[in-house]
Design a protein around this motif. Structure first.
Motif, PDB file in Angstrom:
ATOM      1  N   ARG A 103      -7.630   8.765  -8.007  1.00  0.00           N
ATOM      2  CA  ARG A 103      -7.285   7.545  -8.756  1.00  0.00           C
ATOM      3  C   ARG A 103      -5.961   6.961  -8.245  1.00  0.00           C
ATOM      4  O   ARG A 103      -5.837   5.760  -8.034  1.00  0.00           O
ATOM      5  CB  ARG A 103      -7.184   7.848 -10.245  1.00  0.00           C
ATOM      6  N   SER A 104      -4.993   7.819  -8.038  1.00  0.00           N
ATOM      7  CA  SER A 104      -3.684   7.380  -7.544  1.00  0.00           C
ATOM      8  C   SER A 104      -3.813   6.724  -6.172  1.00  0.00           C
ATOM      9  O   SER A 104      -3.206   5.686  -5.905  1.00  0.00           O
ATOM     10  CB  SER A 104      -2.739   8.578  -7.482  1.00  0.00           C
ATOM     11  N   SER A 105      -4.608   7.314  -5.297  1.00  0.00           N
ATOM     12  CA  SER A 105      -4.806   6.747  -3.960  1.00  0.00           C
ATOM     13  C   SER A 105      -5.511   5.401  -4.020  1.00  0.00           C
ATOM     14  O   SER A 105      -5.153   4.463  -3.298  1.00  0.00           O
ATOM     15  CB  SER A 105      -5.606   7.713  -3.086  1.00  0.00           C
ATOM     16  N   VAL A 106      -6.534   5.294  -4.881  1.00  0.00           N
ATOM     17  CA  VAL A 106      -7.251   4.023  -5.019  1.00  0.00           C
ATOM     18  C   VAL A 106      -6.299   2.948  -5.525  1.00  0.00           C
ATOM     19  O   VAL A 106      -6.250   1.839  -4.979  1.00  0.00           O
ATOM     20  CB  VAL A 106      -8.455   4.152  -5.981  1.00  0.00           C
ATOM     21  N   GLN A 107      -5.533   3.287  -6.553  1.00  0.00           N
ATOM     22  CA  GLN A 107      -4.625   2.294  -7.122  1.00  0.00           C
ATOM     23  C   GLN A 107      -3.589   1.848  -6.105  1.00  0.00           C
ATOM     24  O   GLN A 107      -3.234   0.672  -6.032  1.00  0.00           O
ATOM     25  CB  GLN A 107      -3.950   2.844  -8.385  1.00  0.00           C
ATOM     26  N   ARG A 108      -3.121   2.794  -5.284  1.00  0.00           N
ATOM     27  CA  ARG A 108      -2.162   2.446  -4.222  1.00  0.00           C
ATOM     28  C   ARG A 108      -2.778   1.442  -3.252  1.00  0.00           C
ATOM     29  O   ARG A 108      -2.137   0.473  -2.846  1.00  0.00           O
ATOM     30  CB  ARG A 108      -1.727   3.713  -3.476  1.00  0.00           C
ATOM     31  N   LEU A 110      -5.312  -0.652  -3.926  1.00  0.00           N
ATOM     32  CA  LEU A 110      -5.578  -1.920  -4.609  1.00  0.00           C
ATOM     33  C   LEU A 110      -4.289  -2.686  -4.907  1.00  0.00           C
ATOM     34  O   LEU A 110      -4.283  -3.914  -4.914  1.00  0.00           O
ATOM     35  CB  LEU A 110      -6.364  -1.673  -5.902  1.00  0.00           C
ATOM     36  N   ASP A 111      -3.209  -1.969  -5.157  1.00  0.00           N
ATOM     37  CA  ASP A 111      -1.912  -2.625  -5.371  1.00  0.00           C
ATOM     38  C   ASP A 111      -1.290  -3.067  -4.052  1.00  0.00           C
ATOM     39  O   ASP A 111      -0.412  -3.921  -4.041  1.00  0.00           O
ATOM     40  CB  ASP A 111      -0.933  -1.679  -6.075  1.00  0.00           C
ATOM     41  N   GLY A 115      -5.740  -4.797  -1.862  1.00  0.00           N
ATOM     42  CA  GLY A 115      -5.554  -5.852  -2.857  1.00  0.00           C
ATOM     43  C   GLY A 115      -4.955  -7.105  -2.261  1.00  0.00           C
ATOM     44  O   GLY A 115      -5.319  -8.225  -2.642  1.00  0.00           O
ATOM     45  N   GLU A 126     -10.594  -4.518  -9.194  1.00  0.00           N
ATOM     46  CA  GLU A 126     -10.038  -3.765 -10.311  1.00  0.00           C
ATOM     47  C   GLU A 126     -10.635  -2.356 -10.332  1.00  0.00           C
ATOM     48  O   GLU A 126     -11.853  -2.186 -10.203  1.00  0.00           O
ATOM     49  CB  GLU A 126     -10.379  -4.481 -11.622  1.00  0.00           C
ATOM     50  N   LEU A 127      -9.781  -1.368 -10.484  1.00  0.00           N
ATOM     51  CA  LEU A 127     -10.240   0.007 -10.627  1.00  0.00           C
ATOM     52  C   LEU A 127     -10.791   0.184 -12.035  1.00  0.00           C
ATOM     53  O   LEU A 127     -10.085  -0.061 -13.013  1.00  0.00           O
ATOM     54  CB  LEU A 127      -9.103   0.994 -10.373  1.00  0.00           C
ATOM     55  N   VAL A 137     -15.308   0.340  -9.068  1.00  0.00           N
ATOM     56  CA  VAL A 137     -14.426  -0.827  -9.077  1.00  0.00           C
ATOM     57  C   VAL A 137     -15.214  -2.047  -9.533  1.00  0.00           C
ATOM     58  O   VAL A 137     -16.443  -2.079  -9.474  1.00  0.00           O
ATOM     59  CB  VAL A 137     -13.808  -1.096  -7.680  1.00  0.00           C
TER      60      VAL A 137
END
Length: 183
Positions: A103-108, A110-111, A115, A126-127, A137
């Motif tokens: 989750r942390s890697s995906v958010q990184r 996407l941010d 993204g 969006e995750l 997503v």
């Protein structure tokens, strides 16, 4: 070998610890690795290092008691360069923590770079959820229905995640109507 830049930061409260600052995206998600790249794993097995912990922008190494950074530091740096230059391989965490690391890697992504690409085209990713190695997503704006969205999911998200998370089951786009399409 393409060297990844490293910057050592001493820990004034723990002289056996060095925090090696690395460029964003050079290491997997934060956590205590279950498996390390060969050069670092060898140093743990030999008793040169007692711990290796991954942070989002650094690799923290603890030197074994009785060892000195002036003697072993160059060898640790060389091992880190080798591990990072080949693309860090190995799980960031084990068990239930895998999804949190994923989750942390995906958010990184996407941010950051993924993204940024989506936003530059008027879209948004969006995750929604990460469970049992599957990333869900939602594509919005110009990304929803875009013919290139499958390529973005497969080549910009999934391929990058597989570098650090071999347990990744896949990346799926959840459609607003509740349908799921696999990449």
């Amino acid at each position: 070998m393409n060297l990844v830049p490293l910057h050592p930061q001493a820990d004034t409260t723990r002289p056996q610890r060095i925090r090696w600052v690395v460029p964003a995206g050079a290491v997997p998600a934060a956590g205590r690795p279950a498996a390390l790249p060969a050069p670092l794993a060898g140093m743990l097995a030999e008793g040169v290092l007692t711990a290796v912990v991954v942070e989002p922008d650094a690799v923290v190494t603890d030197l074994a008691p009785g060892r000195r950074w002036t003697d072993d530091g160059p060898r640790v740096r060389t091992a880190l360069h080798a591990a990072l230059s080949r693309g860090w391989q190995g799980e960031a965490t084990t068990g239930a923590d895998r999804d949190a690391a994923l989750r942390s890697s995906v958010q990184r992504l996407l941010d950051g770079p993924v993204g940024d690409v989506a936003r530059s085209h008027g879209g948004h990713i969006e995750l929604v959820d990460v469970r049992d190695g599957q990333v869900r997503v939602r594509l919005a704006g110009a990304c929803d229905g875009c013919p290139a969205s499958r390529l973005t999911l497969r080549h910009r998200i999934e391929a990058e995640l597989r570098r650090y998370h071999p347990h990744l089951a896949g990346v799926v786009a959840v459609q607003p109507a509740g349908r799921v399409s696999r990449t």
